[in-house]
Design a protein around this motif. Structure first.
Motif, PDB file in Angstrom:
ATOM      1  N   PHE A 197       0.783  -1.110  -0.370  1.00 44.73           N
ATOM      2  CA  PHE A 197      -0.048   0.273   0.285  1.00 44.73           C
ATOM      3  C   PHE A 197       0.572   1.326   0.077  1.00 44.73           C
ATOM      4  CE2 PHE A 197      -1.217   3.751   2.880  1.00 44.73           C
ATOM      5  CZ  PHE A 197      -2.848   3.415   2.160  1.00 44.73           C
ATOM      6  N   PHE A 198       1.891   1.227   0.805  1.00 41.81           N
ATOM      7  CA  PHE A 198       2.506   2.356   1.582  1.00 41.81           C
ATOM      8  C   PHE A 198       3.539   2.928  -0.475  1.00 41.81           C
ATOM      9  CE2 PHE A 198       2.487   1.917   5.508  1.00 41.81           C
ATOM     10  CZ  PHE A 198       1.921   3.136   6.330  1.00 41.81           C
ATOM     11  N   THR A 203      -8.305  11.370  -0.201  1.00 45.74           N
ATOM     12  CA  THR A 203      -9.635  11.079   1.079  1.00 45.74           C
ATOM     13  C   THR A 203      -9.442   9.903   1.820  1.00 45.74           C
ATOM     14  OG1 THR A 203     -10.843   9.964   0.099  1.00 45.74           O
ATOM     15  CG2 THR A 203     -11.036  12.319  -0.420  1.00 45.74           C
ATOM     16  N   MET A 204     -10.338   9.930   2.919  1.00 43.72           N
ATOM     17  CA  MET A 204     -10.262   8.833   4.216  1.00 43.72           C
ATOM     18  C   MET A 204     -10.696   7.350   3.274  1.00 43.72           C
ATOM     19  SD  MET A 204      -8.236   9.485   6.575  1.00 43.72           S
ATOM     20  CE  MET A 204      -9.050   8.252   7.689  1.00 43.72           C
ATOM     21  N   ASP A 205     -12.139   8.208   3.200  1.00 43.08           N
ATOM     22  CA  ASP A 205     -12.285   6.496   2.071  1.00 43.08           C
ATOM     23  C   ASP A 205     -11.548   6.352   1.293  1.00 43.08           C
ATOM     24  OD1 ASP A 205     -14.690   6.978   3.518  1.00 43.08           O
ATOM     25  OD2 ASP A 205     -15.361   8.441   1.608  1.00 43.08           O
ATOM     26  N   SER A 206     -10.752   6.712  -0.526  1.00 44.28           N
ATOM     27  CA  SER A 206     -10.036   6.136  -1.062  1.00 44.28           C
ATOM     28  C   SER A 206      -8.783   5.402   0.123  1.00 44.28           C
ATOM     29  CB  SER A 206      -9.207   7.455  -1.753  1.00 44.28           C
ATOM     30  OG  SER A 206      -8.082   8.125  -1.202  1.00 44.28           O
ATOM     31  N   VAL A 207      -8.304   6.173   0.665  1.00 42.65           N
ATOM     32  CA  VAL A 207      -7.391   5.151   1.878  1.00 42.65           C
ATOM     33  C   VAL A 207      -7.174   4.079   2.303  1.00 42.65           C
ATOM     34  CG1 VAL A 207      -6.147   4.881   3.921  1.00 42.65           C
ATOM     35  CG2 VAL A 207      -6.105   7.404   2.622  1.00 42.65           C
ATOM     36  N   ARG A 208      -8.856   3.979   3.232  1.00 38.40           N
ATOM     37  CA  ARG A 208      -9.518   2.406   3.463  1.00 38.40           C
ATOM     38  C   ARG A 208      -9.492   1.790   2.055  1.00 38.40           C
ATOM     39  NH1 ARG A 208     -12.829   3.272   8.298  1.00 38.40           N
ATOM     40  NH2 ARG A 208     -12.056   5.505   8.971  1.00 38.40           N
ATOM     41  N   ILE A 242      -6.070   0.168   1.035  1.00 37.43           N
ATOM     42  CA  ILE A 242      -6.027  -0.474   2.512  1.00 37.43           C
ATOM     43  C   ILE A 242      -6.362  -2.604   2.682  1.00 37.43           C
ATOM     44  CG2 ILE A 242      -5.134  -1.520   4.813  1.00 37.43           C
ATOM     45  CD1 ILE A 242      -5.144   2.084   4.881  1.00 37.43           C
ATOM     46  N   HIS A 243      -8.171  -1.903   2.183  1.00 40.32           N
ATOM     47  CA  HIS A 243      -8.400  -3.772   1.778  1.00 40.32           C
ATOM     48  C   HIS A 243      -7.878  -4.328   0.653  1.00 40.32           C
ATOM     49  CE1 HIS A 243     -11.467  -2.733   4.444  1.00 40.32           C
ATOM     50  NE2 HIS A 243     -12.226  -1.237   3.947  1.00 40.32           N
ATOM     51  N   LYS A 244      -8.364  -3.280  -0.779  1.00 39.66           N
ATOM     52  CA  LYS A 244      -7.601  -3.697  -1.893  1.00 39.66           C
ATOM     53  C   LYS A 244      -6.351  -4.565  -1.578  1.00 39.66           C
ATOM     54  CE  LYS A 244      -5.588  -2.797  -6.398  1.00 39.66           C
ATOM     55  NZ  LYS A 244      -5.319  -1.901  -7.547  1.00 39.66           N
ATOM     56  N   PHE A 245      -5.233  -4.276  -0.776  1.00 35.97           N
ATOM     57  CA  PHE A 245      -3.645  -4.208  -0.320  1.00 35.97           C
ATOM     58  C   PHE A 245      -3.586  -5.177   0.046  1.00 35.97           C
ATOM     59  CE2 PHE A 245      -2.572  -0.953  -3.116  1.00 35.97           C
ATOM     60  CZ  PHE A 245      -2.205  -0.922  -3.811  1.00 35.97           C
TER      61      PHE A 245
END
Length: 426
Positions: A396-397, A406-411, A414-417
């Motif tokens: 992810f990093f 946005t927080m949504d895009s980060v979430r 993170i789900h994906k990776f």
């Protein structure tokens, strides 16, 4: 916290912030320092700030609704503002200089029942609600109660002097069981204030040719400025020739004080240069947690004449002769110093400057504080993630590119990776 809104650059707490945080940032270069900064038009009057250059990409401001009166300011906590701060910044540590706010904050908002998700709290006491203050204690009960609660809830408590520590234990001891008081005692550290770099080496000007009493204190009741003013007036009436210079004039009423000059300045460098002359500093304070202004004067070699109690025996060198036990002794000491001027000043000037430099150096103060904060930060990292999660988070990093997320895009990322569930992402 701020105690002098009408000229914030004059405020001792601001000077603490401006001196200490940049040095801490150098010691802890990977840390981000988010300063809860007063919203300009909030509170009883308008905040005035002359500007300063210590902010950078690692020391940033976050608008915060501080009331301009500290007594009401501690009650004016904004939970919505705090929730937004918690969500946007996700602090690891709250370094609290207004300890009364900790009871409002300690539960947190994100996962507040999970200790792992809570930030840590380091409480730094700059003042203690104590019976030595010349105010009705029942009128300060709300402050005392919150101050006590914040100290109990904090992970670490720091005070600037042994006297401050004793006042805290006395005040809170009226309400706490011996067991809880002992818990507080065990997590409290006495860490004496640091002097700003180079101030014990500032060149000393010649002065006006007569002895000068520099009163670089605020005219608060607990400092008993009326008694000091009365003593200085009586010495002048007796025929002694000397001048009185005052510094704290913003928002202060000093008409009763026998002042010859006002030499305060909102820039600390200019303030120090203005009082860098051969001088005497006398005070009648009955309540201090440290007394930074005496340290300022000591760093310039001023002859200190102060009570033999409160914090002053801690600040001055062992065996220092001008600590008085009565007004009569104070008058006798001042008379002797002025009549024999500059004899005593020349004896003690270099000793006091060396003592200030060695005992209260900023480097010493910052190094110890950096260690304390690092120890607390290490407590926050109490659980290692699973190897699968580590690998996914590293992916992810590596996927991140410069820009805004946005927080949504980060979430979602993170789900994906990491292939983790909803409950793991927070």
């Amino acid at each position: 916290f701020w105690s002098q809104s009408d000229g914030m650059n004059w405020d001792g707490n601001y000077n603490y912030l401006r001196a200490v945080v940049p040095k801490l940032s150098e010691k802890l270069p990977d840390w981000l320092w988010v300063i809860l900064w007063p919203e300009a038009n909030y509170g009883a009057d308008v905040w005035k700030w002359a500007g300063d250059s210590f902010f950078n990409d690692k020391i940033v401001r976050y608008p915060w609704p501080y009331d301009t009166a500290i007594r009401s300011g501690i009650l004016g906590f904004d939970p919505t503002k705090f929730k937004t701060l918690d969500f946007k910044v996700a602090p690891t540590i709250f370094w609290m200089h207004q300890v009364e706010a900790i009871p409002f904050m300690v539960g947190g908002y994100k996962q507040s029942f999970s200790k792992r998700s809570q930030p840590l709290f380091v409480a730094q006491h700059h003042y203690i609600v104590h019976k030595s203050l010349p105010y009705p204690m029942e009128g300060m009960f709300s402050r005392l109660w919150l101050q006590m609660g914040g100290s109990l809830a904090a992970d670490r408590v720091l005070v600037h002097s042994d006297h401050c520590n004793q006042m805290m234990l006395e005040s809170f001891g009226e309400y706490l069981t011996p067991e809880r008081l002992n818990e507080l005692r065990e997590k409290t550290i006495v860490h004496r204030h640091g002097l700003e770099d180079g101030e014990a080496d500032v060149p000393i000007a010649t002065g006006p040719g007569v002895p000068v009493v520099v009163y670089n204190h605020r005219f608060e009741l607990y400092k008993d400025p009326f008694k000091t003013g009365e003593i200085l007036s009586s010495l002048k009436s007796s025929g002694l020739k000397f001048q009185v210079w005052i510094t704290q004039i913003e928002g202060q009423r000093a008409k009763f004080f026998p002042a010859d000059r006002a030499v305060g300045h909102y820039r600390r460098k200019t303030y120090i240069e203005n009082i860098a002359i051969p001088a005497i500093n006398t005070i009648n304070s009955q309540h201090e947690t440290f007394c930074v202004s005496i340290l300022d004067s000591m760093s310039l070699g001023h002859t200190i004449v102060a009570p033999n109690g409160v914090t002053f025996p801690e600040l001055l060198p062992k065996g220092y002769p001008f600590l008085f036990n009565s007004t009569k002794e104070q008058v006798a000491m001042l008379s002797h110093i002025i009549k024999t001027w500059p004899k005593e000043y020349l004896v003690w000037r270099d000793i006091l400057r060396a003592h200030a430099r060695k005992t209260f150096g900023l480097k010493r103060y910052v190094e110890k504080y950096a260690n304390i904060l690092s120890e607390e930060a290490a407590k926050w990292e109490i659980r290692d993630p699973k190897e699968k999660t580590k690998t996914g988070m590293n992916r992810f990093f590596r996927s991140l590119k410069p820009g805004t997320y946005t927080m949504d895009s980060v979430r979602i990322s993170i789900h994906k990776f990491t292939e983790t569930g909803d409950q793991s992402v927070p």
